[in-house]
Design a protein around this motif. Structure first.
Motif, mmCIF file in Angstrom:
data_model
loop_
_atom_site.group_PDB
_atom_site.id
_atom_site.type_symbol
_atom_site.label_atom_id
_atom_site.label_comp_id
_atom_site.label_asym_id
_atom_site.label_seq_id
_atom_site.Cartn_x
_atom_site.Cartn_y
_atom_site.Cartn_z
ATOM 1 N N GLY A 20 94.337 38.795 33.474
ATOM 2 C CA GLY A 20 93.899 38.051 34.656
ATOM 3 C C GLY A 20 92.559 38.117 35.440
ATOM 4 N N GLY A 21 92.439 39.726 35.014
ATOM 5 C CA GLY A 21 91.017 39.713 35.415
ATOM 6 C C GLY A 21 89.501 39.184 34.852
ATOM 7 N N SER A 22 88.034 39.092 35.873
ATOM 8 C CA SER A 22 87.114 38.831 35.077
ATOM 9 C C SER A 22 86.332 40.358 34.444
ATOM 10 C CB SER A 22 86.619 37.276 36.012
ATOM 11 O OG SER A 22 87.318 37.127 36.215
ATOM 12 N N LEU A 23 85.530 39.873 33.761
ATOM 13 C CA LEU A 23 84.378 40.730 33.529
ATOM 14 C C LEU A 23 82.984 39.460 33.384
ATOM 15 C CD1 LEU A 23 85.249 43.766 31.086
ATOM 16 C CD2 LEU A 23 84.204 43.592 33.625
ATOM 17 N N ARG A 24 81.634 39.928 33.441
ATOM 18 C CA ARG A 24 80.815 39.544 32.673
ATOM 19 C C ARG A 24 79.859 40.273 32.347
ATOM 20 N NH1 ARG A 24 75.456 36.716 35.660
ATOM 21 N NH2 ARG A 24 74.863 38.804 36.202
ATOM 22 N N LEU A 25 79.898 40.135 30.815
ATOM 23 C CA LEU A 25 78.851 40.801 29.558
ATOM 24 C C LEU A 25 77.443 40.515 29.894
ATOM 25 C CD1 LEU A 25 81.056 40.947 26.949
ATOM 26 C CD2 LEU A 25 81.211 42.561 29.127
ATOM 27 N N SER A 26 76.428 41.287 29.891
ATOM 28 C CA SER A 26 75.413 40.792 29.778
ATOM 29 C C SER A 26 74.503 40.972 28.314
ATOM 30 C CB SER A 26 74.432 41.741 30.992
ATOM 31 O OG SER A 26 74.751 41.057 31.765
ATOM 32 N N CYS A 27 73.684 40.309 28.000
ATOM 33 C CA CYS A 27 72.734 40.775 26.659
ATOM 34 C C CYS A 27 70.959 40.587 26.980
ATOM 35 C CB CYS A 27 73.592 39.682 25.358
ATOM 36 S SG CYS A 27 72.775 40.159 23.686
ATOM 37 N N ALA A 28 70.722 41.992 26.917
ATOM 38 C CA ALA A 28 69.092 41.123 27.193
ATOM 39 C C ALA A 28 68.768 41.909 26.067
ATOM 40 C CB ALA A 28 68.692 42.634 28.847
ATOM 41 N N ALA A 29 67.327 41.247 26.010
ATOM 42 C CA ALA A 29 66.689 40.788 24.848
ATOM 43 C C ALA A 29 65.321 41.789 25.080
ATOM 44 C CB ALA A 29 66.254 39.867 24.578
ATOM 45 N N SER A 30 64.262 41.823 24.445
ATOM 46 C CA SER A 30 63.262 42.636 24.372
ATOM 47 C C SER A 30 62.269 41.969 23.099
ATOM 48 C CB SER A 30 63.240 43.805 24.769
ATOM 49 O OG SER A 30 63.596 45.355 23.659
ATOM 50 N N GLY A 31 61.175 42.130 23.653
ATOM 51 C CA GLY A 31 60.467 41.880 22.031
ATOM 52 C C GLY A 31 60.524 40.592 21.681
ATOM 53 N N PHE A 32 61.141 39.935 22.251
ATOM 54 C CA PHE A 32 61.247 38.414 21.519
ATOM 55 C C PHE A 32 61.993 37.269 22.998
ATOM 56 C CE2 PHE A 32 65.667 36.984 20.579
ATOM 57 C CZ PHE A 32 66.481 39.044 20.523
ATOM 58 N N ASN A 33 61.619 36.559 23.074
ATOM 59 C CA ASN A 33 61.882 34.812 23.712
ATOM 60 C C ASN A 33 63.140 34.741 23.716
ATOM 61 O OD1 ASN A 33 62.520 33.118 25.950
ATOM 62 N ND2 ASN A 33 59.525 32.328 26.197
ATOM 63 N N LEU A 34 63.928 35.280 24.090
ATOM 64 C CA LEU A 34 65.907 34.595 23.639
ATOM 65 C C LEU A 34 65.460 32.927 23.777
ATOM 66 C CD1 LEU A 34 68.625 36.796 25.720
ATOM 67 C CD2 LEU A 34 68.013 36.484 23.083
ATOM 68 N N ASP A 35 64.586 32.590 24.628
ATOM 69 C CA ASP A 35 64.786 31.068 25.271
ATOM 70 C C ASP A 35 64.571 30.246 24.189
ATOM 71 O OD1 ASP A 35 62.396 28.690 26.944
ATOM 72 O OD2 ASP A 35 64.603 28.192 26.865
ATOM 73 N N TYR A 36 64.080 30.039 22.948
ATOM 74 C CA TYR A 36 63.724 29.965 21.893
ATOM 75 C C TYR A 36 65.217 30.338 20.411
ATOM 76 C CZ TYR A 36 59.428 29.252 23.617
ATOM 77 O OH TYR A 36 58.421 28.571 24.395
ATOM 78 N N TYR A 37 65.829 30.633 21.102
ATOM 79 C CA TYR A 37 67.375 31.576 19.968
ATOM 80 C C TYR A 37 68.390 30.941 20.734
ATOM 81 C CZ TYR A 37 64.260 34.312 17.929
ATOM 82 O OH TYR A 37 63.189 35.268 17.364
#
Length: 122
Positions: free
Chosen positions: A14-31
């Motif tokens: 019943g709980g919540s979590l927020r996972l993060s995914c951080a990119a380096s070396g390329f721009n996630l906006d184009y993926y």
């Protein structure tokens, strides 16, 4: 070039979590982004997968309505918000990025993170 997941942990049902995914070396906006998970003894499965610019999003049936994804372009990071977690959501969660494709299958993902463990248990 890398993707790094974080935010996993132990949470009660019943709980919540927020996972993060951080990119380096390329721009996630184009993926397009894929979130996958693999539980012990099971195959990896696609949980939530988006196209480039998030024009389409695929959800695994069992998570639709509970999981959502968001982006912070300034931080080059995407997030997987997981609500109403269930014991069957327990798995290692991976994020991946690819420059084209729909759904979670088809064209291989270009980049993968190493995963973060999510455990849902009382």
């Amino acid at each position: 070039v890398q993707l790094v997941e974080s935010g996993g942990g132990l949470v009660q049902p019943g709980g919540s979590l927020r996972l993060s995914c951080a990119a380096s070396g390329f721009n996630l906006d184009y993926y397009g982004i894929g979130w996958f998970r693999q539980a012990p003894g099971k195959d990896r499965e696609g949980v939530l997968c988006t196209t480039v610019k998030d024009t389409n999003t695929y959800y695994l049936n069992s998570v639709e309505g509970r999981f959502t994804m968001s982006r912070d372009n300034a931080k080059n990071t995407v997030y997987l918000q997981m609500n109403d977690l269930k014991p069957e959501d327990t798995a290692i969660y991976y994020c991946a990025a690819r420059s084209s494709g729909t759904g979670c299958g088809g064209r291989p993902y270009d980049y993968w993170g190493k995963g973060t463990q999510v455990t849902v248990s009382s």
